[in-house]
Design an enzyme around this catalytic site. Structure first.
Site, mmCIF file in Angstrom:
data_model
loop_
_atom_site.group_PDB
_atom_site.id
_atom_site.type_symbol
_atom_site.label_atom_id
_atom_site.label_comp_id
_atom_site.label_asym_id
_atom_site.label_seq_id
_atom_site.Cartn_x
_atom_site.Cartn_y
_atom_site.Cartn_z
ATOM 1 N N ASP A 136 0.815 -1.213 0.000
ATOM 2 C CA ASP A 136 0.000 0.000 0.000
ATOM 3 C C ASP A 136 0.848 1.262 0.000
ATOM 4 O OD1 ASP A 136 -2.548 -0.875 -0.337
ATOM 5 O OD2 ASP A 136 -3.284 -0.243 1.620
ATOM 6 N N ASP A 476 -10.020 -6.752 11.340
ATOM 7 C CA ASP A 476 -9.844 -8.170 11.626
ATOM 8 C C ASP A 476 -10.922 -8.685 12.584
ATOM 9 O OD1 ASP A 476 -8.878 -6.598 13.678
ATOM 10 O OD2 ASP A 476 -6.839 -7.355 13.594
#
Length: 767
Positions: A136, A476
């Protein structure tokens, strides 16, 4: 004797904790006794308003204790038997391995390279593995480092397999003793051969090549890479971190491997970024990896790890398969989560972020409910579960006989317009788990770029019903909760040696920043439509699992109550009031016994986990610091976001480059000492430190030099104990007042903290 194919691949073993249950009940009874005492005093009208505040806080502490009791009550462990897979090699499903990195400065490429090399060398059929790296940061240095790693892997992977190397991250092997090399081979034999192997001709070549690899990566310059004559990194020209097109590079294609070069495919992915579209942080990166891998290899199992979380056990994938394939009903293993452990960890966990006892005690208990939470790294997922398939769609039903299979239009609405992605999703949803990865993945690069576009997810279900779920920086936990809410269970993967190892942040700023990010995301979930209570009422999240999620979701909610309770002691000393019974009163024994029993309980947990008493104290004091800093700031951040006054910012935690032997690559003379900066997280704990010292001084002066004869209701020994205990917990801040450099509290923080203390003292004098 039964054949290996018929023996169970895993065993679920309940753990006895009778003595711990009695201790749980003992602490609970003391909490209830304290509440009853307070309620009785308030009802009789002979208690100050401070007692009412204390009652509210202690009622909250009782709720927190009940939530923890529920989570720890029914612990289990899962024993795995990878050797029993020997006769089932052909049944093993393919696995796509995802590695995520976001910033080449905070997450150095060399760290990512070691993680990738450890994954490429695991004991599993190379043709059934593929490794995808999401960058990223759109860094040509990271891409260059991975290309160099692919070349080094041709030498490293055969070397590891030939010599049975136990830990296959090169920096661990080349900086450690023989204990890291003992793998599948006999340990005694390995110890005898280890020294000879290290100086063998092949080993010497490997060492030299690794040193050259490190040198090339550390000396790589972004500008020179993009200007190379061969144009290999031309796609990075003009690319900015937050505004660039998709870059997908196949750095190694296993289908083109020659003899002796068999290791998994390696693919570099830097998804498109545009200021016009929200990129959804790590969750967005994971969804891009899910789509890219779907059109390239489409493995039914996906493993995701952070860039610093290397495979510590070369058989980790086989161990995971024991849980994914070993249950009669796959509903019991919607995903398999390995606990997080850390290499090169500082002795006695001075920053309270190694969480070893938390995973052992709380993790094994949650594993006995609906299953361990998804921790964001070291987790094996079923692709169809990530795609939103529910257990009732798969249980005991042959693919040919299923009714209501999604049509092409339904799949298009969910997964987007890519025909290749839709066909790959149809294959996964149909239950084709043994499908081999496609050959010649290089021919599908343009398709991979299509599904990586920043606008691909518009008008689809990505991030809502399928993939990693958006709406929180702790994607998550939220994604794992969505899986549990659908009715799936999860399994906890505990191996010897440990499955994965990563790096824990050191220093005050990094540690508190990490806790703040976690707490912010958890509170976002709690206040959203993803609240676990709704999943328990309207879907398939078990009630006890819902309560287990609340154990961590309420971290930031605990902060206001714990701050209020921490202020009661200094308030009473400054305002000449009390919130605890006097030492001469019978009720004093209740809070005293609670203080002693509570701390002995947690101390014994650490001793039971073979962790030092010093580590217990460090974790205890860090919890007080984190509550007053990270958790409280996260509480305010989400409150302001809810009011529309701010936005959540994802903060990347700096990855440590220390060696596994604990030799930190830092200039700090004392890496275990608390460090400071001008961040707002330090203001409140600094203020609390000053306030408690001032309160103790005022209280002592009043006792010895200005006693108030005949005045009742003033503070007693209990208030002094509370303030003294907090000063001990914040002792690192006391040292920070006289420290220099990063070890000292900046003057800007001291000034702001002093203003808060002055305001509080003025409030106390008026009351």
């Amino acid at each position: 004797m039964a054949s290996a194919a018929k023996l169970p691949l895993q065993e679920r073993v309940p753990l006895r904790r009778t003595a711990w249950k009695l201790a749980d009940l003992a602490v609970l009874s003391l909490l209830l006794a304290l509440l009853a005492r307070r309620a009785a005093s308030l009802a009789a009208g002979d208690a100050s308003p401070c007692w009412a505040a204390a009652l509210v806080c202690e009622a909250w502490f009782t709720v927190v204790w009940l939530l923890n009791m529920n989570a720890k009550w029914s612990p289990v462990r899962f024993d795995t038997h990878p050797e029993r897979l020997a006769e089932r090699i052909d049944e093993l499903p393919a696995v796509d391995m995802f590695v995520t990195t976001a910033d080449p400065k905070l997450e150095p490429p060399l760290v990512t390279v070691n993680t990738v090399l450890s994954l490429l060398a695991v004991d599993y059929p190379a043709g059934k593995l593929a490794c995808y790296v999401s960058d990223d940061g759109c860094s040509p240095v990271t891409c260059f480092a991975l290309r160099e790693a692919a070349d080094f892997a041709r030498l490293w992977v055969p070397f590891c397999r030939r010599h049975g190397v136990g830990v296959r991250a090169p920096f661990v092997y080349f900086s450690s003793g023989p204990e890291h090399g003992a793998g599948a081979a006999d340990h005694g034999e390995f110890l005898r051969d280890w020294a000879a192997m290290k100086v063998s001709q092949l080993a010497t070549i490997v060492v030299d090549e690794y040193e050259r690899l490190v040198s090339r990566i550390e000396n790589a310059d972004e500008g020179s890479l993009v200007r190379r004559a061969d144009g290999e990194f031309a796609e990075f020209v003009g690319a900015e971190r937050r505004d660039h097109p998709t870059i997908v590079k196949v750095l190694w294609d296993n289908s083109r491997s020659g003899a002796g070069e068999g290791f998994p495919s390696l693919i570099y992915v830097s998804r498109e970024k545009s200021p016009r579209y929200h990129h959804h942080f790590k969750a967005g990166a994971m969804n891009v990896l899910a789509r890219v891998s779907a059109v390239l290899t489409n493995a039914p199992i996906m493993l995701n790890v952070d860039c610093d979380m290397f495979a510590n056990n070369p058989q980790v994938v086989l161990h995971a398969m024991c849980l994914l394939l070993g249950f009669d009903d796959e509903v019991h293993s919607g995903f398999v989560q390995a606990p997080q452990r850390f290499y090169g960890a500082l002795k006695d966990d001075p920053f309270g972020n190694q969480m070893e006892v938390l995973f052992k005690k709380l993790g094994s208990g949650i594993a006995g409910l609906q299953g361990m939470f998804y921790g964001g790294t070291g987790c094996f997922h079923r692709r169809k579960v990530i795609y939103g398939v529910t257990p009732d769609y798969t249980t005991d039903i042959e693919p040919q006989t299923r009714k209501g299979s999604p049509s092409y239009k339904e799949l298009q609405k969910k997964f987007g317009s890519s025909k290749e992605l839709i066909e790959s999703a149809r294959s996964i949803i149909s239950g084709d788990v043994i499908a081999a990865p496609r050959a010649d993945i290089s021919s599908r690069i343009e398709v991979a770029k299509e599904v990586s576009c920043s606008n691909y997810e518009i008008n689809t279900c990505w991030g809502q019903e399928i993939g990693w779920i958006y709406g929180s920086v702790t994607e998550d936990i939220l994604t794992g909760q969505r899986i549990h809410t659908a009715g799936w269970r999860s399994a906890l993967l505990e191996t010897d040696p440990l499955a994965f190892m990563g790096s824990a942040p050191t220093g005050g700023p990094a540690s508190l920043t990490q806790y703040k990010r976690w707490a912010t995301g958890l509170l976002e979930i709690l206040l959203s439509r993803n609240n676990p209570f709704l999943g328990s009422i309207f879907k398939h999240l078990q009630f006890r699992q819902c309560l287990a999620y609340l154990v961590i979701y309420i971290w930031p909610v605990r902060a206001p109550f714990e701050l209020c309770y921490a202020l009661l002691g200094p308030y009473c000393l400054l305002a000449n009031q009390s919130f605890l019974p006097k030492a001469s009163e019978p009720g004093f024994s209740i809070p005293l016994a609670l203080l002693v029993v509570y701390n002995i309980y947690y101390l014994m947990e650490y001793i039971d986990c073979k962790v030092s008493a010093r580590a217990w104290w460090n974790n205890h004091r860090m919890q007080r610091i984190v509550s007053a800093s990270s958790w409280f700031l996260a509480f305010l951040t989400v409150l302001l976001k809810t009011l529309g006054l701010s936005e959540t910012v994802f903060e990347v935690t700096r990855k440590d480059q220390s060696t596994p032997d604990g030799d930190e690559n830092t200039d700090n003379a004392d890496p275990g000492r608390f460090t400071f900066d001008s961040s707002p997280v330090f203001i409140l704990p600094t203020a609390l430190t000053i306030l408690n010292i001032v309160a103790i001084v005022v209280g002592v002066w009043r006792v010895f030099f200005n006693p108030m004869e005949g005045v009742t209701g003033g503070p007693g020994v209990g208030e002094f104990i509370c303030c003294g205990w907090l000063v001990l917990c914040f002792w690192q801040f006391v040292r920070g007042f006289v420290g220099k450099g990063s070890y000292g509290i900046p003057w800007s923080v001291k000034l702001k903290a002093s203003l808060l203390v002055a305001a509080f003292v003025h409030f106390c004098r008026r009351n």
